[in-house]
Design an enzyme around this catalytic site. Structure first.
Site, PDB file in Angstrom:
ATOM      1  N   ASP A   1      11.335  24.835 -34.223  1.00  0.00           N
ATOM      2  CA  ASP A   1      12.457  24.946 -35.146  1.00  0.00           C
ATOM      3  C   ASP A   1      11.934  24.657 -36.554  1.00  0.00           C
ATOM      4  O   ASP A   1      10.907  23.997 -36.720  1.00  0.00           O
ATOM      5  CB  ASP A   1      13.539  23.939 -34.739  1.00  0.00           C
ATOM      6  CG  ASP A   1      14.688  23.912 -35.725  1.00  0.00           C
ATOM      7  OD1 ASP A   1      15.182  24.993 -36.074  1.00  0.00           O
ATOM      8  OD2 ASP A   1      15.071  22.805 -36.151  1.00  0.00           O
TER       9      ASP A   1
ATOM     10  N   CYS B   1       0.845  -1.192   0.000  1.00  0.00           N
ATOM     11  CA  CYS B   1       0.000   0.000   0.000  1.00  0.00           C
ATOM     12  C   CYS B   1       0.880   1.241   0.000  1.00  0.00           C
ATOM     13  O   CYS B   1       2.111   1.153   0.097  1.00  0.00           O
ATOM     14  CB  CYS B   1      -0.933   0.009   1.209  1.00  0.00           C
ATOM     15  SG  CYS B   1      -0.071   0.134   2.791  1.00  0.00           S
TER      16      CYS B   1
ATOM     17  N   CYS C   1       3.357   1.687   2.830  1.00  0.00           N
ATOM     18  CA  CYS C   1       4.641   0.990   2.661  1.00  0.00           C
ATOM     19  C   CYS C   1       5.603   1.858   1.849  1.00  0.00           C
ATOM     20  O   CYS C   1       6.795   1.961   2.167  1.00  0.00           O
ATOM     21  CB  CYS C   1       4.428  -0.350   1.962  1.00  0.00           C
ATOM     22  SG  CYS C   1       3.356  -1.502   2.825  1.00  0.00           S
TER      23      CYS C   1
END
Length: 771
Positions: A449, A21, A24
């Site tokens: 560009d 989870c 953790c």
């Protein structure tokens, strides 16, 4: 070996096991962050930790720190050649089915034992004499063996003074089963003739303690089922990355100087060696065609759907499929230096990051579980203190423990990011991480560009106009192409290439007495005719005069073809605008992105291209420093700027923008400075990237809204006794599955393709016999 600078930072990836989870995740990050100079980003969906640390902190120190937090960790594999990496990848993938098989087996046994308990507990009409004792016998192995992964991880967390989702599940199962055992042995529920009605709301009846064996088996059953489906779904989000890894070729046929062939592992292939690619085979590594012609399928590498024609001198990307004839290819890059390896690394790196919203969710999850434990204890004490039946108090406490789910919080961003980056890779759009996705969403100005980005980047014939009543267009073009064979000028190469392409079956005749005059052109004798290709002067009439005016207005270079002193044709040469540039600029504008053209080319050429594409703001004669300065000025004025370029001269601007987007066909310097790379070299992919970013961030927001909203609704319901623990377990598992399922929708996302917009100027260069 030199002494490393004190500010050197090393990046190490770790595979972390045992996380279930977001709590953790937060615990691992905090524990690693306690080391001096260490910062860590942990991804729940991939189970990986990306750790930045000084050289004084070794990878072994990192592994030890993670293990001290109650989790497992593995060191990264040492760098190896592509073939060995492929084997390693296969090995890691091989571990996935084995782990999935173990999870499936545990889930199946748990289901077989739990289902009779659920049916008997929920259907009073089926409750026979001593039914409760049969349920107890079936529930015991479920509450112990079936729920053992939760108990084990909860004990590990307790040993390290940590509480996670497993702590909540373990306590919920233990409390449900323990209360049921008390009710059976001491509370009167063990009577042979006892029956118990099923209700979604906790209740007591006739002073007989109820058994909650359905909760004791339902909680581990639903959580195991949810995590099994969740793991399979998360495995699916990484399918694109595994597809890239699967493109690696194992063996390659090398052509020796003597003409002999030998098959060797691709890991032994070296730069400069020539290898054979037969029809239907994958190209072993990046290289250049030295012999043969064919059509090559690049769809799995760049997202291009149509095969590309290749011949001598054409570059090839490893992983492409040869759909035509036999090719001899000289290797230009091997192993980790190949384009496919770089793409795979970029996708992997992108999936290791976190969006800002996920960091907030992790902060919440870090304190969520302790808060839930405190709330559960408070609920138990409140119910008992209010004089409620003890079993109702225990049931409400268990429901709070089970329903609180930080899993969805931890999965909200990484699953969406994995699905989005994988889908982007399939479409030829590589993003470096969630920060790039967030920047893509908010971009409002695109600095484009010209050469190599909006245009093809090389000189081509844009128009060919033959004189009326002359020798004819085909004959004039053939003679012009022949005399330009001796020229090294880009204009000459463009004319020769155009002539060869116009009549590929007919070789160009030889030229005699070739001469080149600087600034004017070339001349020579071809098939008995004196042929000149030079700058046009005054005195042209009719179609040739009109073609000259059109070429000059389009900022293209006109050259005149004279045969035996008579004007026979006028050729316009220029850098062609890419076919997708018209649609790309139009789509960007519709997305709210203002296009700005910045180029080092001359003013007339820049204005001509901008006029074709409908770009109002033009900056010509821009040096690399000028482009960077332009970007800085736009940002200081409050604009959020993306720079799209492909060359070394774009690198400074790419790095200084809010978002740098490099063409995949551009230089390594530009790609290295960019946040997004368009692998397929199609400027239109910029709009696809913006749309994908907006869809991904919208998905993440929905995921987080659901994860927070779910807990905001269900935890209070459980606290006041309006939620059965079994229903709570099912709801908790469903929340994670909904988050993962919502993220998986990104795997099928397709960019919208509207009708091509009309150019803002007439494409006059395509008139007059342009073939």
């Amino acid at each position: 070996m030199g002494v490393e600078a004190p500010d050197t930072v090393v990046t190490t990836d770790l595979t972390v096991g045992g996380m279930t989870c977001a709590a953790c995740v937060k615990r691992v990050e905090k524990r690693l962050g306690r080391l001096d100079g260490v910062t860590a980003t942990v991804n729940l969906a991939t189970g990986r930790a990306r750790v930045s640390h000084p050289p004084s902190v070794t990878p072994a120190d990192l592994v030890t720190t993670v293990e001290q937090a109650g989790y497992t960790a593995e060191l990264p594999e040492p760098p190896r050649q592509e073939q060995e990496q492929g084997k390693g990848e296969q090995g890691r993938q091989g571990g996935q089915p084995a782990q999935e098989a173990r999870q499936r087996q545990q889930l199946l046994v748990t289901a077989l034992l739990a289902l009779p308990v659920l049916v008997l507990s929920m259907a009073p009409a089926l409750q026979f004499r001593n039914w409760q004792w049969l349920c107890f016998a079936l529930a015991a192995p479920v509450a112990t063996w079936g729920a053992w992964p939760f108990h084990l991880r909860a004990l590990r967390g307790l040993r390290h003074a940590a509480a996670t989702m497993d702590t909540l599940v373990s306590l919920g199962v233990a409390a449900s089963f323990g209360w049921s055992a008390y009710a059976l042995f001491l509370g009167g529920a063990g009577d042979p003739g006892m029956t118990m009605p099923f209700t979604l709301l906790p209740s007591a009846d006739d002073g007989v303690a109820h058994v909650y064996l359905e909760a004791a088996v339902g909680v581990p059953l639903f959580v195991l089922a949810g995590r099994f489906l969740e793991a399979r779904a998360r495995h699916g989000t990484g399918q694109a990355l595994r597809s890239l890894a699967g493109l690696a070729v194992k063996d390659v046929a090398v052509r020796e100087d003597t003409g002999a062939e030998s098959v060797i592992p691709v890991a032994r292939l070296r730069v400069g060696q020539v290898f054979v690619v037969r029809p239907g085979e994958r190209v072993a590594t990046d290289g250049v065609v030295v012999e043969g012609s064919s059509a090559v399928d690049l769809s799995l590498v760049t997202g291009e759907s149509e095969p590309v024609e290749v011949g001598p001198g054409t570059g090839l990307t490893g992983g492409a499929v040869n759909a035509g004839g036999l090719l001899l290819v000289r290797a230009t890059a091997v192993g980790a230096d190949t384009r496919l390896a770089r793409i795979t690394r970029m996708v992997t790196d992108a999936q290791a990051g976190k969006a800002n919203a996920q960091r907030l969710a992790d902060e919440v999850a870090g304190v969520f579980v302790p808060v839930v434990l405190s709330l559960a204890a408070t609920v138990l004490g409140f119910w008992l203190g209010a004089g409620a039946d003890p079993q109702a108090a225990v049931t409400a406490c268990v429901a709070v423990l089970v329903v609180a789910c930080p899993c969805a919080l931890g999965l909200a961003t990484p699953t969406a990011l994995m699905a989005a980056t994988g889908r982007g890779a399939q479409l030829g759009v590589l993003v470096t991480g969630p920060q790039a996705l967030e920047a893509l969403k908010h971009v409002d100005t695109g600095v484009l560009d010209k050469t190599g980005t909006l245009t093809s980047g090389h000189m081509s014939v844009t128009a060919f106009t033959a004189a009326p009543d002359g020798i004819g267009g085909e004959a004039a073009l053939r003679l012009a192409g022949a005399v330009e064979q001796g020229s090294e000028h880009p204009l000459g190469r463009a004319v020769t290439a155009y002539a060869r392409k116009s009549a590929p079956q007919e070789p160009l005749p030889e030229v005699r007495e070739f001469a080149a005059e600087a600034g004017r052109g070339v001349r020579g004798e071809v098939d008995g005719h004196v042929v000149e290709v030079r700058s046009p002067g005054d005195g042209l009439e009719g179609p040739l005069a009109r073609a000259l005016a059109e070429a000059e207005s389009a900022a293209h270079t006109p050259v005149l073809v004279l045969v035996d002193g008579r004007p026979e044709a006028l050729v316009a040469v220029g850098d062609l605008v890419r076919p997708g540039s018209y649609r790309a600029v139009d789509r960007l504008r519709r997305l709210g992105v203002r296009p700005v053209l910045a180029t080092g080319d001359r003013e007339a050429t820049a204005r001509a291209v901008a006029g074709d594409l409908g770009i109002d703001e033009v900056h010509a004669r821009c040096t690399p420093e000028g482009k960077a300065s332009l970007v800085r000025e736009l940002r200081e004025s409050g604009r959020r700027v993306a720079v799209i370029g492909d060359g070394v001269n774009d690198a400074a601007a790419l790095a200084g923008a809010d978002l740098g987007i490099a063409m995949g066909s551009g230089t390594d310097v530009a790609i290295g400075a960019a946040d997004v790379t368009l692998v397929r070299g199609d400027i239109e992919a910029v709009a696809d990237a913006v749309r994908l970013a907006r869809r991904t961030l919208r998905t993440i927001r929905v995921n987080l809204l659901w994860a927070f909203g779910y807990n905001a609704v269900t935890v209070p319901l459980a606290a006041v006794g309006l939620l059965n623990p079994m229903v709570a377990a099912a709801a908790m598992s469903a929340s994670s599955l909904l988050v993962v399922g919502n993220s998986l929708r990104l795997r099928t996302w397709r960019p919208a393709r509207g009708p091509a917009p009309r150019p803002h100027r007439d494409r006059r260069q395509n008139r007059g016999g342009h073939r």
